[in-house]
Structures are given as structure tokens and as C-alpha cells.
Scaffold this active site. Structure first.
Site, PDB file in Angstrom:
ATOM      1  N   ASN A   1      94.541 109.180  47.981  1.00  0.00           N
ATOM      2  CA  ASN A   1      95.845 109.147  48.649  1.00  0.00           C
ATOM      3  C   ASN A   1      96.268 109.703  47.107  1.00  0.00           C
ATOM      4  O   ASN A   1      96.039 108.368  45.704  1.00  0.00           O
ATOM      5  CB  ASN A   1      95.907 108.185  48.132  1.00  0.00           C
ATOM      6  CG  ASN A   1      97.581 107.137  48.780  1.00  0.00           C
ATOM      7  OD1 ASN A   1      97.987 107.763  49.020  1.00  0.00           O
ATOM      8  ND2 ASN A   1      97.789 105.629  48.907  1.00  0.00           N
TER       9      ASN A   1
ATOM     10  N   LYS B   1      99.291 109.186  46.437  1.00  0.00           N
ATOM     11  CA  LYS B   1     100.436 108.430  46.075  1.00  0.00           C
ATOM     12  C   LYS B   1     101.721 109.618  45.473  1.00  0.00           C
ATOM     13  O   LYS B   1     101.593 110.497  45.771  1.00  0.00           O
ATOM     14  CB  LYS B   1     100.330 107.588  45.033  1.00  0.00           C
ATOM     15  CG  LYS B   1      99.498 106.339  45.412  1.00  0.00           C
ATOM     16  CD  LYS B   1      99.051 105.289  44.545  1.00  0.00           C
ATOM     17  CE  LYS B   1      97.646 104.967  45.092  1.00  0.00           C
ATOM     18  NZ  LYS B   1      96.958 102.733  44.424  1.00  0.00           N
TER      19      LYS B   1
ATOM     20  N   HIS C   1      99.220 101.324  54.170  1.00  0.00           N
ATOM     21  CA  HIS C   1      99.116 101.450  53.114  1.00  0.00           C
ATOM     22  C   HIS C   1      99.392  99.767  52.053  1.00  0.00           C
ATOM     23  O   HIS C   1     100.496  99.788  52.478  1.00  0.00           O
ATOM     24  CB  HIS C   1      99.551 102.581  52.063  1.00  0.00           C
ATOM     25  CG  HIS C   1      98.501 102.377  51.069  1.00  0.00           C
ATOM     26  ND1 HIS C   1      99.677 101.081  49.716  1.00  0.00           N
ATOM     27  CD2 HIS C   1      97.314 102.572  50.550  1.00  0.00           C
ATOM     28  CE1 HIS C   1      97.664 101.868  49.008  1.00  0.00           C
ATOM     29  NE2 HIS C   1      96.803 102.403  49.397  1.00  0.00           N
TER      30      HIS C   1
ATOM     31  N   GLU D   1     100.829  99.099  50.005  1.00  0.00           N
ATOM     32  CA  GLU D   1     102.210  99.219  49.053  1.00  0.00           C
ATOM     33  C   GLU D   1     102.756  99.142  50.462  1.00  0.00           C
ATOM     34  O   GLU D   1     104.621  98.999  50.492  1.00  0.00           O
ATOM     35  CB  GLU D   1     101.907 100.437  48.029  1.00  0.00           C
ATOM     36  CG  GLU D   1     100.824  99.752  46.957  1.00  0.00           C
ATOM     37  CD  GLU D   1     100.525 101.085  46.611  1.00  0.00           C
ATOM     38  OE1 GLU D   1     100.671 102.313  46.565  1.00  0.00           O
ATOM     39  OE2 GLU D   1      99.033 100.874  45.512  1.00  0.00           O
TER      40      GLU D   1
ATOM     41  N   GLU E   1      90.524  98.262  52.474  1.00  0.00           N
ATOM     42  CA  GLU E   1      91.050  97.973  50.995  1.00  0.00           C
ATOM     43  C   GLU E   1      91.912  97.126  50.605  1.00  0.00           C
ATOM     44  O   GLU E   1      92.804  96.649  50.612  1.00  0.00           O
ATOM     45  CB  GLU E   1      92.472  98.962  50.772  1.00  0.00           C
ATOM     46  CG  GLU E   1      92.115 100.306  50.997  1.00  0.00           C
ATOM     47  CD  GLU E   1      92.924 101.538  50.781  1.00  0.00           C
ATOM     48  OE1 GLU E   1      92.587 101.626  49.826  1.00  0.00           O
ATOM     49  OE2 GLU E   1      94.293 101.291  50.527  1.00  0.00           O
TER      50      GLU E   1
ATOM     51  N   GLY F   1      93.835  99.566  41.703  1.00  0.00           N
ATOM     52  CA  GLY F   1      95.073  99.600  41.124  1.00  0.00           C
ATOM     53  C   GLY F   1      94.917  98.452  39.788  1.00  0.00           C
ATOM     54  O   GLY F   1      94.864  98.745  38.911  1.00  0.00           O
TER      55      GLY F   1
ATOM     56  N   SER G   1      89.679 100.958  43.223  1.00  0.00           N
ATOM     57  CA  SER G   1      89.537 101.136  41.904  1.00  0.00           C
ATOM     58  C   SER G   1      88.213 101.671  42.456  1.00  0.00           C
ATOM     59  O   SER G   1      86.908 101.924  41.131  1.00  0.00           O
ATOM     60  CB  SER G   1      89.764  99.447  41.370  1.00  0.00           C
ATOM     61  OG  SER G   1      90.380  99.560  40.948  1.00  0.00           O
TER      62      SER G   1
HETATM   63  C1  PEP Z   1      94.794 103.565  47.633  1.00  0.00           C
HETATM   64  O1  PEP Z   1      95.522 102.698  46.863  1.00  0.00           O
HETATM   65  O2  PEP Z   1      94.351 103.159  48.781  1.00  0.00           O
HETATM   66  C2  PEP Z   1      93.901 102.614  45.832  1.00  0.00           C
HETATM   67  C3  PEP Z   1      91.925 102.702  46.789  1.00  0.00           C
HETATM   68  O3  PEP Z   1      94.130 103.440  44.764  1.00  0.00           O
HETATM   69  P1  PEP Z   1      92.784 102.736  43.828  1.00  0.00           P
HETATM   70  O4  PEP Z   1      91.777 103.656  43.934  1.00  0.00           O
HETATM   71  O5  PEP Z   1      93.729 103.400  42.281  1.00  0.00           O
HETATM   72  O6  PEP Z   1      92.874 101.205  43.304  1.00  0.00           O
END
Ligand code: PEP
Length: 254
Positions: A11, A13, A97, A99, A169, A175, A215
Site C-alpha cells: 500500500n 498510500k 483502511h 486511515e 491491521e 506506521g 509495521s
Molecule cells: C498499512 O498502512 O496498511 C500498513 C500496514 O502500514 P505500515 O506497514 O507502514 O505499518
């Protein structure tokens, strides 16, 4: 050992211009050429989809969008529809997601509408869900993901379930550099598979892939991906570096 083929999606973003996106796609294509042990997708911004699809045409790396609207066309300024994504070469669409939930008013109900719209036009939705830190601390993780699943899957019938991926997630892991431990993730993945079994039966639940996201890095990917109910990863930050993303892909169980 689970028989599900693992699936790694990146992703991107709101990162990278069109030319930077094309460059990253070309690098990934070169690095992962011939890798056949997992399904792979990248999800660039809407404006980069055509360029990335072009760079990856004929490769094993598929393209996905980060969102879609549930109407096919019309007076919905700023939105993008499922058929438009299909036309530009997308196979997948991320929906729900955290966000989008946090910053753009996404609700369980709208996630459900987007997932159903993705399926209606032939896309494969990646349905994201996960609890916040506060919810985990209160012991509400299972209640939260159950409620999110009920919303997201309300319009998904048994005929379409085979095209759905879930991405668990935990919001506190996205993040932040702090991933869920393999055991924490496995516990929730197992719970989600149980919910799927109740709604769609054992065969469909066993076939559906549940990615972990939050992460994921080359250093922790193998441990996470070796859990029986972790069928891949949705990768944010680490998907922006070709070397890191390729290393995560190569960590998939064979
Ligand atoms: C995400 O936003 O889907 C995600 C998993 O981000 P990160 O890997 O940066 O934690």
C-alpha cells in the site's frame, strides 16, 4: 501447514509521483521476476495506476487501488468507480483502511458498500479491519473486529466470498514500527476465520486469505508469515523500498 497461497500487497498510500511510481514498479518487476511462491500486488495512488499497470503488464505483480466509490458513474466529484479501476488494469481494491476510517469518515457501513461494489465489477477487495490501542487495552479487540466484519461482509454472498481478502491491521501497529507479535496476530486471525466459518462454512473460511498489516518489515516478516492463519501481509512503509518489499515477498512460506 495451511494450503492457502500467501499474498503480499504493498500500500503505497499518498506517496510517489507518477514517474517515481513507475520506477519503483520497474525495479520490483526486475527483482521479483520468476518468483512464483506467492501472489503479489502493489497499490499506488489513483493517478499512478495506469503507469504502474503498464510497467507491470505481463508480470506476476498485480495492481490494486487504495479505495473506490460504490456508484459506477455520475455527479460524485472527486470519486473513482470500480469499473474505472478495472479499465485501468486493477485486479484489487483496498477498502476500509484505518486511515480512511480515521480521517475520511469511513464507517463499517460504507466499507460494506465499497466491498460489494468492488465485487460487483469483478475486483478482488482487500477488506481492512483492526482495533485501536485503546480498544485493545480495554479487551475489546474481538468485539471490534466482529463488528467491523459484520459491516464489511453484510453485502457479500457465498458466490463472491472466494474473491475477498481480509487484512487484519491493528491500528496501533500501522506506521508505528511496533508490529503485533506473531502470536497476537495469529489469535485474531484464528478468531476471524471462526467468524467466516459461521457465516460461509468451513470450506470458504479455509480458502479465504487473511493478511496481517502493521509495521511488517524484512526483519519480522518470516515469523509473522509462518503462523498458520497468516496468509500474507499488507505492507505500508516498507513497500516503498523495492529491496524491502522484495525481501518480504521472499519470506512467504513455500
Ligand atoms: C498499512 O498502512 O496498511 C500498513 C500496514 O502500514 P505500515 O506497514 O507502514 O505499518
Amino acid at each position: 501447514m495451511a494450503k492457502r497461497r500467501q499474498f503480499i500487497a504493498g500500500n503505497w498510500k499518498m506517496n510517489k509521483t507518477v514517474s517515481e511510481s513507475r520506477e519503483l514498479a520497474e525495479k520490483l518487476r526486475a527483482m521479483l521476476d520468476g518468483f512464483d511462491a506467492a501472489d503479489i500486488a502493489v497499490c499506488p495512488t489513483f493517478v499512478a495506476l495506469a503507469a504502474v499497470a503498464d510497467a507491470l503488464r505481463g508480470s506476476r505483480i498485480a495492481v490494486g487501488a487504495q479505495n473506490l466509490y460504490w456508484k459506477e458513474s455520475g455527479a460524485f466529484t472527486g470519486e473513482i468507480s470500480g469499473p474505472m479501476l478495472v479499465a485501468v488494469g486493477c485486479r484489487y481494491a483496498i477498502v476500509g483502511h484505518s486511515e480512511r476510517r480515521q480521517y475520511f469518515g469511513e464507517t463499517d457501513e460504507t466499507v460494506g458498500r465499497r466491498a460489494a461494489a468492488a465485487l460487483a465489477c469483478g475486483l478482488h477487495p482487500i477488506v481492512c479491519l483492526g482495533e485501536t490501542l485503546d480498544e485493545r487495552r480495554k479487551g475489546a479487540t474481538f468485539d471490534v473486529v466482529r463488528r467491523q466484519m459484520q459491516g464489511a461482509f453484510s453485502g457479500i454472498g457465498p458466490e463472491a466470498i472466494g474473491r475477498v481478502t481480509i487484512a487484519y491491521e491493528p491500528v496501533w501497529a500501522i506506521g508505528t514500527g511496533v508490529n503485533a507479535t506473531p502470536e497476537q496476530a495469529q489469535e485474531v486471525h484464528g478468531f476471524l476465520r471462526g467468524l467466516l466459518t459461521e457465516k460461509y462454512g468451513a470450506a470458504a473460511a479455509e480458502a479465504l486469505r487473511i493478511q496481517y498489516g502493521g509495521s511488517v518489515k524484512p526483519e519480522n516478516a518470516r515469523d509473522l508469515l509462518s503462523q498458520p492463519d497468516i496468509d500474507g501481509a499488507l505492507v505500508g512503509g516498507a513497500s516503498l523500498k523495492a529491496e524491502d518489499f522484495a525481501a518480504i515477498v521472499r519470506s512467504c512460506r513455500l
